[in-house]
Design a protein around this motif. Sequence first.
Motif, mmCIF file in Angstrom:
data_model
loop_
_atom_site.group_PDB
_atom_site.id
_atom_site.type_symbol
_atom_site.label_atom_id
_atom_site.label_comp_id
_atom_site.label_asym_id
_atom_site.label_seq_id
_atom_site.Cartn_x
_atom_site.Cartn_y
_atom_site.Cartn_z
ATOM 1 N N ALA A 97 -1.942 46.488 24.357
ATOM 2 C CA ALA A 97 -0.884 45.872 23.553
ATOM 3 C C ALA A 97 -1.267 45.847 22.075
ATOM 4 N N GLY A 98 -2.557 45.745 21.786
ATOM 5 C CA GLY A 98 -3.006 45.755 20.399
ATOM 6 C C GLY A 98 -2.838 47.104 19.731
ATOM 7 N N ARG A 99 -2.765 48.162 20.524
ATOM 8 C CA ARG A 99 -2.589 49.500 19.969
ATOM 9 C C ARG A 99 -1.124 49.810 19.651
ATOM 10 N N LEU A 100 -0.190 49.011 20.139
ATOM 11 C CA LEU A 100 1.225 49.284 19.899
ATOM 12 C C LEU A 100 1.576 49.049 18.431
ATOM 13 N N ASP A 101 2.388 49.927 17.892
ATOM 14 C CA ASP A 101 2.802 49.865 16.496
ATOM 15 C C ASP A 101 4.284 49.486 16.443
ATOM 16 N N ALA A 102 4.590 48.394 15.743
ATOM 17 C CA ALA A 102 5.977 47.920 15.677
ATOM 18 C C ALA A 102 6.888 48.896 14.940
ATOM 19 N N GLY A 103 6.351 49.777 14.148
ATOM 20 C CA GLY A 103 7.167 50.740 13.422
ATOM 21 C C GLY A 103 7.601 51.926 14.268
ATOM 22 N N ASN A 104 7.010 52.095 15.421
ATOM 23 C CA ASN A 104 7.327 53.217 16.296
ATOM 24 C C ASN A 104 8.315 52.755 17.369
ATOM 25 N N ARG A 105 9.433 53.452 17.493
ATOM 26 C CA ARG A 105 10.484 53.031 18.433
ATOM 27 C C ARG A 105 9.994 53.047 19.879
ATOM 28 N N ARG A 106 9.239 54.062 20.252
ATOM 29 C CA ARG A 106 8.722 54.133 21.627
ATOM 30 C C ARG A 106 7.792 52.964 21.930
ATOM 31 N N HIS A 107 7.014 52.568 20.948
ATOM 32 C CA HIS A 107 6.102 51.449 21.161
ATOM 33 C C HIS A 107 6.876 50.146 21.336
ATOM 34 N N ARG A 108 7.976 49.985 20.598
ATOM 35 C CA ARG A 108 8.803 48.787 20.791
ATOM 36 C C ARG A 108 9.413 48.765 22.179
ATOM 37 N N ILE A 109 9.838 49.927 22.681
ATOM 38 C CA ILE A 109 10.400 50.004 24.039
ATOM 39 C C ILE A 109 9.346 49.622 25.060
ATOM 40 N N VAL A 110 8.126 50.124 24.877
ATOM 41 C CA VAL A 110 7.034 49.782 25.794
ATOM 42 C C VAL A 110 6.733 48.289 25.723
ATOM 43 N N ALA A 111 6.754 47.703 24.517
ATOM 44 C CA ALA A 111 6.500 46.266 24.372
ATOM 45 C C ALA A 111 7.558 45.452 25.100
ATOM 46 N N TRP A 112 8.830 45.844 24.979
ATOM 47 C CA TRP A 112 9.889 45.136 25.710
ATOM 48 C C TRP A 112 9.712 45.305 27.216
ATOM 49 N N GLY A 113 9.308 46.496 27.634
ATOM 50 C CA GLY A 113 9.051 46.723 29.057
ATOM 51 C C GLY A 113 7.927 45.832 29.573
ATOM 52 N N LEU A 114 6.858 45.686 28.783
ATOM 53 C CA LEU A 114 5.767 44.796 29.177
ATOM 54 C C LEU A 114 6.234 43.343 29.235
ATOM 55 N N LEU A 115 7.083 42.966 28.291
ATOM 56 C CA LEU A 115 7.610 41.601 28.296
ATOM 57 C C LEU A 115 8.423 41.337 29.557
ATOM 58 N N VAL A 116 9.257 42.278 29.946
ATOM 59 C CA VAL A 116 10.041 42.126 31.179
ATOM 60 C C VAL A 116 9.120 42.129 32.393
ATOM 61 N N LEU A 117 8.146 43.032 32.405
ATOM 62 C CA LEU A 117 7.235 43.151 33.541
ATOM 63 C C LEU A 117 6.469 41.864 33.792
ATOM 64 N N PHE A 118 5.980 41.231 32.735
ATOM 65 C CA PHE A 118 5.198 40.010 32.901
ATOM 66 C C PHE A 118 6.057 38.751 32.885
ATOM 67 N N GLY A 119 7.251 38.810 32.318
ATOM 68 C CA GLY A 119 8.098 37.625 32.251
ATOM 69 C C GLY A 119 9.005 37.444 33.448
ATOM 70 N N LEU A 120 9.404 38.533 34.075
ATOM 71 C CA LEU A 120 10.338 38.449 35.199
ATOM 72 C C LEU A 120 9.798 37.624 36.374
ATOM 73 N N PRO A 121 8.547 37.781 36.791
ATOM 74 C CA PRO A 121 8.050 36.926 37.881
ATOM 75 C C PRO A 121 8.082 35.439 37.544
ATOM 76 N N VAL A 122 7.848 35.099 36.277
ATOM 77 C CA VAL A 122 7.896 33.696 35.870
ATOM 78 C C VAL A 122 9.326 33.177 35.960
ATOM 79 N N VAL A 123 10.278 33.961 35.481
ATOM 80 C CA VAL A 123 11.688 33.554 35.536
ATOM 81 C C VAL A 123 12.134 33.397 36.984
ATOM 82 N N LEU A 124 11.758 34.330 37.842
ATOM 83 C CA LEU A 124 12.134 34.232 39.255
ATOM 84 C C LEU A 124 11.497 33.034 39.936
#
Length: 89
Positions: free
Chosen positions: A53-80
């Motif tokens: 996650a520290g290697r992700l660059d906010a200026g890169n669109r693909r990296h933002r998509i991956v960051a959102w994917g990680l957020l969903v991946l780790f947040g969805l079990p908590v929400v459920l």
Amino acid sequence: MREGEVEDLFAEDPEPDDPDAPPYWFAGQHLPSDARAMGLSHHVPEGAIIDFAGRLDAGNRRHRIVAWGLLVLFGLPVVLAVLRVLYAF
């Protein structure tokens, strides 16, 4: 632990222009000093995720998509889990 090892745990991140520092593309170079102080490295799962996650660059669109994917991946079990608790009441 020897005396020198304790200071190494709390050492600050190396300067980017330091010629003795390992290259930035080596694994484990994006871990915060707090994570290193807790004993995390890129060899353990939690440290590897933080390093990735520290290697992700906010200026890169693909990296933002991956960051959102990680957020969903780790947040969805908590929400459920919260929904399951609320449904039980």
